[in-house]
Design a protein around this motif. Structure first.
Motif, PDB file in Angstrom:
ATOM      1  N   SER A 183      65.189  80.023  36.431  1.00 37.62           N
ATOM      2  CA  SER A 183      64.479  81.002  37.238  1.00 37.62           C
ATOM      3  C   SER A 183      63.806  80.209  38.359  1.00 37.62           C
ATOM      4  O   SER A 183      63.057  79.271  38.089  1.00 37.62           O
ATOM      5  CB  SER A 183      63.422  81.715  36.396  1.00 37.62           C
ATOM      6  OG  SER A 183      62.597  82.500  37.223  1.00 37.62           O
ATOM      7  N   ALA A 184      64.100  80.579  39.597  1.00 37.37           N
ATOM      8  CA  ALA A 184      63.581  79.811  40.733  1.00 37.37           C
ATOM      9  C   ALA A 184      62.860  80.733  41.716  1.00 37.37           C
ATOM     10  O   ALA A 184      63.440  81.716  42.186  1.00 37.37           O
ATOM     11  CB  ALA A 184      64.721  79.075  41.433  1.00 37.37           C
ATOM     12  N   GLN A 185      61.614  80.386  42.036  1.00 38.43           N
ATOM     13  CA  GLN A 185      60.806  81.165  42.979  1.00 38.43           C
ATOM     14  C   GLN A 185      61.099  80.685  44.396  1.00 38.43           C
ATOM     15  O   GLN A 185      60.274  80.035  45.039  1.00 38.43           O
ATOM     16  CB  GLN A 185      59.326  81.026  42.627  1.00 38.43           C
ATOM     17  CG  GLN A 185      58.993  81.620  41.282  1.00 38.43           C
ATOM     18  CD  GLN A 185      57.554  81.341  40.867  1.00 38.43           C
ATOM     19  OE1 GLN A 185      56.771  80.766  41.603  1.00 38.43           O
ATOM     20  NE2 GLN A 185      57.220  81.761  39.662  1.00 38.43           N
ATOM     21  N   ILE A 186      62.288  81.021  44.877  1.00 43.87           N
ATOM     22  CA  ILE A 186      62.759  80.537  46.176  1.00 43.87           C
ATOM     23  C   ILE A 186      63.107  81.677  47.125  1.00 43.87           C
ATOM     24  O   ILE A 186      63.779  81.463  48.127  1.00 43.87           O
ATOM     25  CB  ILE A 186      63.976  79.592  45.995  1.00 43.87           C
ATOM     26  CG1 ILE A 186      65.103  80.289  45.242  1.00 43.87           C
ATOM     27  CG2 ILE A 186      63.556  78.314  45.270  1.00 43.87           C
ATOM     28  CD1 ILE A 186      66.394  79.482  45.146  1.00 43.87           C
ATOM     29  N   THR A 187      62.630  82.872  46.828  1.00 43.11           N
ATOM     30  CA  THR A 187      63.037  84.063  47.583  1.00 43.11           C
ATOM     31  C   THR A 187      62.528  84.074  49.029  1.00 43.11           C
ATOM     32  O   THR A 187      63.127  84.733  49.873  1.00 43.11           O
ATOM     33  CB  THR A 187      62.568  85.344  46.880  1.00 43.11           C
ATOM     34  OG1 THR A 187      61.144  85.315  46.760  1.00 43.11           O
ATOM     35  CG2 THR A 187      63.202  85.468  45.502  1.00 43.11           C
ATOM     36  N   GLU A 188      61.450  83.354  49.303  1.00 37.00           N
ATOM     37  CA  GLU A 188      60.904  83.388  50.666  1.00 37.00           C
ATOM     38  C   GLU A 188      61.776  82.628  51.657  1.00 37.00           C
ATOM     39  O   GLU A 188      61.842  82.997  52.829  1.00 37.00           O
ATOM     40  CB  GLU A 188      59.476  82.834  50.687  1.00 37.00           C
ATOM     41  CG  GLU A 188      58.484  83.753  50.003  1.00 37.00           C
ATOM     42  CD  GLU A 188      57.065  83.235  50.103  1.00 37.00           C
ATOM     43  OE1 GLU A 188      56.642  82.860  51.210  1.00 37.00           O
ATOM     44  OE2 GLU A 188      56.388  83.188  49.061  1.00 37.00           O
ATOM     45  N   ASN A 189      62.432  81.559  51.215  1.00 36.89           N
ATOM     46  CA  ASN A 189      63.216  80.728  52.130  1.00 36.89           C
ATOM     47  C   ASN A 189      64.725  80.856  51.969  1.00 36.89           C
ATOM     48  O   ASN A 189      65.463  80.283  52.770  1.00 36.89           O
ATOM     49  CB  ASN A 189      62.837  79.251  51.973  1.00 36.89           C
ATOM     50  CG  ASN A 189      61.519  78.931  52.645  1.00 36.89           C
ATOM     51  OD1 ASN A 189      61.128  79.585  53.601  1.00 36.89           O
ATOM     52  ND2 ASN A 189      60.826  77.929  52.143  1.00 36.89           N
ATOM     53  N   TYR A 190      65.191  81.595  50.947  1.00 40.03           N
ATOM     54  CA  TYR A 190      66.626  81.623  50.668  1.00 40.03           C
ATOM     55  C   TYR A 190      67.114  83.029  50.356  1.00 40.03           C
ATOM     56  O   TYR A 190      66.481  83.757  49.610  1.00 40.03           O
ATOM     57  CB  TYR A 190      66.968  80.707  49.479  1.00 40.03           C
ATOM     58  CG  TYR A 190      66.584  79.274  49.736  1.00 40.03           C
ATOM     59  CD1 TYR A 190      67.439  78.417  50.423  1.00 40.03           C
ATOM     60  CD2 TYR A 190      65.349  78.787  49.322  1.00 40.03           C
ATOM     61  CE1 TYR A 190      67.077  77.102  50.682  1.00 40.03           C
ATOM     62  CE2 TYR A 190      64.982  77.485  49.584  1.00 40.03           C
ATOM     63  CZ  TYR A 190      65.847  76.641  50.262  1.00 40.03           C
ATOM     64  OH  TYR A 190      65.476  75.352  50.522  1.00 40.03           O
ATOM     65  N   GLU A 191      68.266  83.380  50.924  1.00 40.38           N
ATOM     66  CA  GLU A 191      69.005  84.577  50.567  1.00 40.38           C
ATOM     67  C   GLU A 191      69.961  84.188  49.438  1.00 40.38           C
ATOM     68  O   GLU A 191      70.325  83.017  49.300  1.00 40.38           O
ATOM     69  CB  GLU A 191      69.795  85.113  51.765  1.00 40.38           C
ATOM     70  CG  GLU A 191      68.918  85.564  52.926  1.00 40.38           C
ATOM     71  CD  GLU A 191      68.064  86.768  52.590  1.00 40.38           C
ATOM     72  OE1 GLU A 191      68.551  87.654  51.855  1.00 40.38           O
ATOM     73  OE2 GLU A 191      66.917  86.841  53.060  1.00 40.38           O
ATOM     74  N   ALA A 209      60.660  89.373  37.021  1.00 43.57           N
ATOM     75  CA  ALA A 209      59.739  88.240  37.107  1.00 43.57           C
ATOM     76  C   ALA A 209      58.416  88.680  37.733  1.00 43.57           C
ATOM     77  O   ALA A 209      58.391  89.544  38.614  1.00 43.57           O
ATOM     78  CB  ALA A 209      60.364  87.112  37.919  1.00 43.57           C
ATOM     79  N   ARG A 210      57.317  88.063  37.276  1.00 45.23           N
ATOM     80  CA  ARG A 210      55.998  88.398  37.830  1.00 45.23           C
ATOM     81  C   ARG A 210      55.904  88.007  39.299  1.00 45.23           C
ATOM     82  O   ARG A 210      55.327  88.720  40.100  1.00 45.23           O
ATOM     83  CB  ARG A 210      54.887  87.699  37.044  1.00 45.23           C
ATOM     84  CG  ARG A 210      54.505  88.445  35.776  1.00 45.23           C
ATOM     85  CD  ARG A 210      53.347  87.798  35.081  1.00 45.23           C
ATOM     86  NE  ARG A 210      53.820  86.565  34.455  1.00 45.23           N
ATOM     87  CZ  ARG A 210      53.113  85.480  34.245  1.00 45.23           C
ATOM     88  NH1 ARG A 210      51.860  85.437  34.612  1.00 45.23           N
ATOM     89  NH2 ARG A 210      53.626  84.434  33.668  1.00 45.23           N
ATOM     90  N   LYS A 211      56.436  86.840  39.654  1.00 44.57           N
ATOM     91  CA  LYS A 211      56.492  86.394  41.050  1.00 44.57           C
ATOM     92  C   LYS A 211      57.948  86.491  41.492  1.00 44.57           C
ATOM     93  O   LYS A 211      58.848  86.235  40.698  1.00 44.57           O
ATOM     94  CB  LYS A 211      55.996  84.953  41.175  1.00 44.57           C
ATOM     95  CG  LYS A 211      54.526  84.800  40.823  1.00 44.57           C
ATOM     96  CD  LYS A 211      54.088  83.369  41.002  1.00 44.57           C
ATOM     97  CE  LYS A 211      52.626  83.201  40.621  1.00 44.57           C
ATOM     98  NZ  LYS A 211      52.197  81.810  40.756  1.00 44.57           N
ATOM     99  N   PRO A 212      58.210  86.831  42.757  1.00 47.48           N
ATOM    100  CA  PRO A 212      59.594  86.969  43.216  1.00 47.48           C
ATOM    101  C   PRO A 212      60.424  85.716  42.900  1.00 47.48           C
ATOM    102  O   PRO A 212      60.009  84.594  43.194  1.00 47.48           O
ATOM    103  CB  PRO A 212      59.453  87.176  44.720  1.00 47.48           C
ATOM    104  CG  PRO A 212      58.082  87.750  44.893  1.00 47.48           C
ATOM    105  CD  PRO A 212      57.245  87.102  43.818  1.00 47.48           C
ATOM    106  N   ALA A 213      61.588  85.929  42.299  1.00 45.69           N
ATOM    107  CA  ALA A 213      62.431  84.814  41.876  1.00 45.69           C
ATOM    108  C   ALA A 213      63.886  85.244  41.829  1.00 45.69           C
ATOM    109  O   ALA A 213      64.204  86.437  41.894  1.00 45.69           O
ATOM    110  CB  ALA A 213      61.996  84.316  40.498  1.00 45.69           C
TER     111      ALA A 213
END
Length: 123
Positions: free
Chosen positions: A60-68, A39-43
């Motif tokens: 595809s969910a761009q939730i990598t900053e708040n979730y492991e 993915a272009r943005k972390p997802a």
């Protein structure tokens, strides 16, 4: 479509209730989550179970900053299930997993505060 993530932004234009009802927002349980390095943005790639009426769908969910990844499995989330599928790299995202921006603009998932049946529709 550009989404405005500014909490101080003015509200969107008024719509009628039928327009709201056209957006099918359901709850489902995350069955699996895995990294999506292409993915272009972390997802993450999610597989979400929306119950017998809708079944399992990919997102595809761009939730990598708040979730492991590990704690995501078994968690209920809300998603729009009636948008057309969207090709993201080699992955076909079938639903839009919903969230709100936190104070840093990172996605915080939107979910019920107690367990509800998979496939339940937001009203």
């Amino acid at each position: 479509m550009h989404l405005n993530h500014d909490p101080a932004a003015t509200p969107a234009a008024e719509i009628d209730f039928d327009a709201f009802l056209a957006v099918d927002i359901r709850v489902g349980t995350i069955m699996s989550a895995e990294p999506f390095p292409e993915a272009r943005k972390p997802a993450y790639k999610l597989l979400i179970d929306f119950g017998p009426g809708i079944g399992e769908r990919k997102s595809s969910a761009q939730i990598t900053e708040n979730y492991e990844i590990e704690p995501l499995v078994g968690r209920q989330v809300a998603a729009v299930v009636n948008f057309p599928p969207r090709q993201i790299g080699k992955f076909m995202s079938q639903v839009l997993t919903l969230g709100f921006p936190d104070e840093n603009g990172a996605v915080t998932l939107f979910a019920p505060d107690k367990a509800v049946p998979n496939g339940a529709r937001l009203f």
